[in-house]
Design an enzyme around this catalytic site. Sequence first.
Site, PDB file in Angstrom:
ATOM      1  N   MET A  21     -12.373  62.710   5.213  1.00 13.80           N
ATOM      2  CA  MET A  21     -11.699  63.277   6.389  1.00 13.80           C
ATOM      3  C   MET A  21     -11.594  62.260   7.513  1.00 13.80           C
ATOM      4  SD  MET A  21     -10.415  66.173   5.913  1.00 13.80           S
ATOM      5  CE  MET A  21      -9.916  66.275   7.615  1.00 13.80           C
ATOM      6  N   THR A  96     -19.807  71.060   7.358  1.00 10.66           N
ATOM      7  CA  THR A  96     -20.310  72.346   6.842  1.00 10.66           C
ATOM      8  C   THR A  96     -21.728  72.148   6.293  1.00 10.66           C
ATOM      9  OG1 THR A  96     -19.312  71.884   4.698  1.00 10.66           O
ATOM     10  CG2 THR A  96     -18.015  73.206   6.249  1.00 10.66           C
ATOM     11  N   HIS A 151     -13.427  73.385  -5.115  1.00  7.01           N
ATOM     12  CA  HIS A 151     -13.359  72.112  -4.390  1.00  7.01           C
ATOM     13  C   HIS A 151     -13.557  70.928  -5.336  1.00  7.01           C
ATOM     14  CE1 HIS A 151     -13.975  74.657  -0.803  1.00  7.01           C
ATOM     15  NE2 HIS A 151     -13.377  73.666  -0.146  1.00  7.01           N
ATOM     16  N   HIS A 152     -13.247  69.753  -4.827  1.00  9.10           N
ATOM     17  CA  HIS A 152     -13.408  68.468  -5.526  1.00  9.10           C
ATOM     18  C   HIS A 152     -14.865  68.223  -5.943  1.00  9.10           C
ATOM     19  CE1 HIS A 152     -15.098  66.935  -1.709  1.00  9.10           C
ATOM     20  NE2 HIS A 152     -14.231  67.782  -1.169  1.00  9.10           N
ATOM     21  N   LYS A 155     -17.969  67.249  -3.379  1.00 11.71           N
ATOM     22  CA  LYS A 155     -18.461  68.127  -2.311  1.00 11.71           C
ATOM     23  C   LYS A 155     -19.964  68.377  -2.465  1.00 11.71           C
ATOM     24  CE  LYS A 155     -17.456  72.369   0.227  1.00 11.71           C
ATOM     25  NZ  LYS A 155     -17.692  71.677   1.517  1.00 11.71           N
ATOM     26  N   GLY A 161     -18.429  76.217   3.293  1.00 15.66           N
ATOM     27  CA  GLY A 161     -18.564  76.846   4.603  1.00 15.66           C
ATOM     28  C   GLY A 161     -17.484  77.902   4.811  1.00 15.66           C
TER      29      GLY A 161
HETATM   30  N1  NDP Z   1     -13.987  72.173   8.842  1.00 10.35           N
HETATM   31  C1  NDP Z   1     -13.073  71.749   7.945  1.00 10.35           C
HETATM   32  O1  NDP Z   1     -11.899  72.155   7.969  1.00 10.35           O
HETATM   33  C2  NDP Z   1     -13.487  70.764   6.911  1.00 10.35           C
HETATM   34  C3  NDP Z   1     -14.796  70.413   6.783  1.00 10.35           C
HETATM   35  N2  NDP Z   1     -15.173  69.451   5.900  1.00 10.35           N
HETATM   36  C4  NDP Z   1     -16.580  69.114   5.910  1.00 10.35           C
HETATM   37  O2  NDP Z   1     -16.717  67.855   6.570  1.00 10.35           O
HETATM   38  C5  NDP Z   1     -17.795  67.126   5.992  1.00 10.35           C
HETATM   39  C6  NDP Z   1     -17.280  65.756   5.536  1.00 10.35           C
HETATM   40  O3  NDP Z   1     -16.314  65.933   4.531  1.00 10.35           O
HETATM   41  P1  NDP Z   1     -15.670  64.680   3.769  1.00 10.35           P
HETATM   42  O4  NDP Z   1     -14.985  63.793   4.728  1.00 10.35           O
HETATM   43  O5  NDP Z   1     -14.914  65.246   2.624  1.00 10.35           O
HETATM   44  O6  NDP Z   1     -17.021  63.985   3.205  1.00 10.35           O
HETATM   45  P2  NDP Z   1     -17.303  62.453   2.934  1.00 10.35           P
HETATM   46  O7  NDP Z   1     -18.623  62.422   2.223  1.00 10.35           O
HETATM   47  O8  NDP Z   1     -16.121  61.823   2.316  1.00 10.35           O
HETATM   48  O9  NDP Z   1     -17.493  61.858   4.410  1.00 10.35           O
HETATM   49  C7  NDP Z   1     -18.644  61.994   5.191  1.00 10.35           C
HETATM   50  C8  NDP Z   1     -18.920  60.635   5.823  1.00 10.35           C
HETATM   51  O10 NDP Z   1     -20.037  60.756   6.711  1.00 10.35           O
HETATM   52  C9  NDP Z   1     -20.957  59.722   6.383  1.00 10.35           C
HETATM   53  N3  NDP Z   1     -22.318  60.081   6.723  1.00 10.35           N
HETATM   54  C10 NDP Z   1     -23.203  60.806   6.002  1.00 10.35           C
HETATM   55  N4  NDP Z   1     -24.378  60.889   6.640  1.00 10.35           N
HETATM   56  C11 NDP Z   1     -24.235  60.169   7.774  1.00 10.35           C
HETATM   57  C12 NDP Z   1     -25.112  59.858   8.839  1.00 10.35           C
HETATM   58  N5  NDP Z   1     -26.389  60.270   8.836  1.00 10.35           N
HETATM   59  N6  NDP Z   1     -24.645  59.116   9.878  1.00 10.35           N
HETATM   60  C13 NDP Z   1     -23.359  58.673   9.868  1.00 10.35           C
HETATM   61  N7  NDP Z   1     -22.484  58.931   8.869  1.00 10.35           N
HETATM   62  C14 NDP Z   1     -22.919  59.680   7.838  1.00 10.35           C
HETATM   63  C15 NDP Z   1     -20.796  59.539   4.889  1.00 10.35           C
HETATM   64  O11 NDP Z   1     -21.364  58.314   4.447  1.00 10.35           O
HETATM   65  P3  NDP Z   1     -21.883  58.226   2.907  1.00 10.35           P
HETATM   66  O12 NDP Z   1     -20.679  58.438   2.053  1.00 10.35           O
HETATM   67  O13 NDP Z   1     -22.466  56.843   2.818  1.00 10.35           O
HETATM   68  O14 NDP Z   1     -22.909  59.317   2.746  1.00 10.35           O
HETATM   69  C16 NDP Z   1     -19.284  59.587   4.766  1.00 10.35           C
HETATM   70  O15 NDP Z   1     -18.680  58.346   5.055  1.00 10.35           O
HETATM   71  C17 NDP Z   1     -18.348  68.010   4.878  1.00 10.35           C
HETATM   72  O16 NDP Z   1     -19.428  68.760   5.391  1.00 10.35           O
HETATM   73  C18 NDP Z   1     -17.185  68.935   4.543  1.00 10.35           C
HETATM   74  O17 NDP Z   1     -17.574  70.137   3.973  1.00 10.35           O
HETATM   75  C19 NDP Z   1     -14.281  68.809   5.106  1.00 10.35           C
HETATM   76  C20 NDP Z   1     -12.958  69.130   5.167  1.00 10.35           C
HETATM   77  C21 NDP Z   1     -12.444  70.157   6.059  1.00 10.35           C
HETATM   78  O1  LIG Z   2     -15.742  69.590   1.665  1.00  7.86           O
HETATM   79  C1  LIG Z   2     -14.519  69.867   1.737  1.00  7.86           C
HETATM   80  O2  LIG Z   2     -13.666  69.157   1.196  1.00  7.86           O
HETATM   81  C2  LIG Z   2     -14.116  71.058   2.481  1.00  7.86           C
HETATM   82  N1  LIG Z   2     -15.035  71.714   3.129  1.00  7.86           N
HETATM   83  C3  LIG Z   2     -14.852  72.834   3.963  1.00  7.86           C
HETATM   84  C4  LIG Z   2     -15.727  73.996   3.487  1.00  7.86           C
HETATM   85  O3  LIG Z   2     -16.870  73.763   3.080  1.00  7.86           O
HETATM   86  O4  LIG Z   2     -15.277  75.129   3.560  1.00  7.86           O
HETATM   87  C5  LIG Z   2     -13.418  73.179   4.215  1.00  7.86           C
HETATM   88  C6  LIG Z   2     -12.434  72.794   3.168  1.00  7.86           C
HETATM   89  O5  LIG Z   2     -12.314  73.800   2.231  1.00  7.86           O
HETATM   90  C7  LIG Z   2     -12.696  71.446   2.544  1.00  7.86           C
END
Ligand code: NDP
Ligand SMILES: O=C(O)C1=N[C@H](C(=O)O)C[C@H](O)C1
Length: 259
Positions: A21, A96, A151-152, A155, A161
């Site tokens: 994201m 989440t 989901h992928h 996750k 969430g």
């Molecule tokens: N509210 C919404 O609409 C949505 C929510 N989400 C949520 O957002 C979150 C992230 O999703 P996504 O981008 O797919 O996940 P990713 O794992 O691709 O990205 C998360 C990033 O945060 C980094 N990270 C993890 N821990 C730390 C830390 N302690 N300090 C700094 N950076 C850190 C990770 O590093 P590393 O890979 O090295 O662990 C990674 O680069 C999830 O909880 C997901 O469920 C996702 C999509 C939509």
């Molecule tokens: O981890 C994701 O990718 C996503 N997480 C959110 C969730 O936990 O509901 C939202 C979205 O569906 C994508």
Amino acid sequence: MESSFRGEVMKVLLHGCNGKMGQVLTKIISEIKDMTVVCGVDKEPLRFKNEYPVYPSLLEVKEDVDVVIDFSNHVCLNSLLDFGLNKKAALVICTTGFSQEEKQQMKDASRSIPIFHSANMSVGINLLMALVKEAAKKLYQDFDIEIIEKHHNQKLDSPSGTALMLADAINEGLNNELEYIYGRHSKTQKREKRELGLHAIRGGSIVGEHQVIFAGAGEVIELNHNALSRDVFAYGAVRAARFMYGKEPGMYNMQDVLK
Ligand SMILES: NC(=O)C1=CN([C@@H]2O[C@H](COP(=O)(O)OP(=O)(O)OC[C@H]3O[C@@H](n4cnc5c(N)ncnc54)[C@H](OP(=O)(O)O)[C@@H]3O)[C@@H](O)[C@H]2O)C=CC1
Ligand SMILES: O=C(O)C1=N[C@H](C(=O)O)C[C@H](O)C1
């Protein structure tokens, strides 16, 4: 809803900037005139060549920040709240997997700073929440309710969430009578009326699919939402950041943004 953000360039910190994201937001914000990413924070700061500085920790951030957009991991919550409180920055938390205790920590901090949290930034899911709440009120007597989410395979948290948010909306409409059952296995008894089943599928690159099933005798109603790309969440996060700019301390969610 109009934001209080006018005529200036909003300074955004992307927390989790090198994640899936974070990278989608990096691209989308680079195309927006009145918003700029002043820096990012990520566990692996060198994973991508970003046009902004990336730090391994919020403690190292030097820039002035108006709003933090967070798509990272729930374990970062303490440092995120400390940063917001010290810098008086608004937090848009889209991560989440938070425990009830962590959600309470957010509420406590929101007495001092504006904090937004939503498990799903899409307009569609936030509309679906209202629809399933109303449907549950009308149908519950004769229909069993179950949620399936897909989901992928990267996750971390399950159920999603969003599935929990949909379940809470349904349960709210039914005076919180339902008991959440997380997947069914090793059961030897039939389903009880007050169960609300939540089921998680993980595979491939599925962006995010949620299905709410109302199953009656001889008929089934299904309400589905499919996110076709991560852009929908990123645009929602940008909209929330605009909404949160200059807001009073308090807890906000996507329903507030869409009012
Ligand atoms: N509210 C919404 O609409 C949505 C929510 N989400 C949520 O957002 C979150 C992230 O999703 P996504 O981008 O797919 O996940 P990713 O794992 O691709 O990205 C998360 C990033 O945060 C980094 N990270 C993890 N821990 C730390 C830390 N302690 N300090 C700094 N950076 C850190 C990770 O590093 P590393 O890979 O090295 O662990 C990674 O680069 C999830 O909880 C997901 O469920 C996702 C999509 C939509
Ligand atoms: O981890 C994701 O990718 C996503 N997480 C959110 C969730 O936990 O509901 C939202 C979205 O569906 C994508």
